[in-house]
Motif scaffolding. Structure first.
Motif: not given
Length: 143
Positions: A43-51, A71-81
């Motif tokens: 697995x790859x995990x992206x942890x936001x730097x912006x609190x 993020x929430x459902x398969x294929x939905x993507x990631x918030x900008x940041x």
């Protein structure tokens, strides 16, 4: 007629509210060892730097090393940041405290604080393809 107006107003409010959610952008990549061999699984995990961004994202690593984040459902993507990244190879979670084979990647990549991996997700999908290079673990020292 009055019922129609109320129904119309309710529909407009609902339609407007659906556009107020978080915006996600597609993120993909490939996890490779420095010799070009893919990490097959994990697995790859992206942890936001912006609190202010409260949710991280994750993606399963395929047999060819590729991944696509959700993020929430398969294929939905990631918030900008900006994100710190961790890579968990197969069996990493089960290895702790058990007599299992040694790690397949340097354990520092399993923690976003020690991996030295950091990426910025933008609104442009062309910039959201991240190659992740990992090291194999250091050879065990013989006593």
């Amino acid at each position: 007629m009055r019922t129609f107006r109320r129904l119309s107003v309710a529909i407009l409010i609902l339609l407007g509210a659906t556009g107020c959610g978080k915006k996600y952008y597609p993120v993909s990549g490939q996890v490779l060892f420095k010799d070009g061999t893919p990490l097959a699984g994990g697995w790859v995990f992206f942890q936001p730097v912006d609190p202010s961004v409260k949710t991280g994202s994750q993606g399963e690593i395929q047999a060819d090393g590729t991944f696509q984040l959700m993020t929430e459902i398969k294929g939905d993507g990631v918030p900008e940041g900006r994100y710190r990244v961790a890579v968990k190879p197969p069996l990493a979670a089960k290895r702790e405290g058990k007599n299992l084979p040694p790690p397949v990647i340097d354990p520092r990549y399993e923690n976003p604080e020690t991996s030295d991996l950091e990426f910025t997700v933008t609104r442009d999908p062309a910039h959201n393809v991240f190659p992740i290079k990992v090291d194999r673990p250091a050879p065990a020292r013989k006593p």
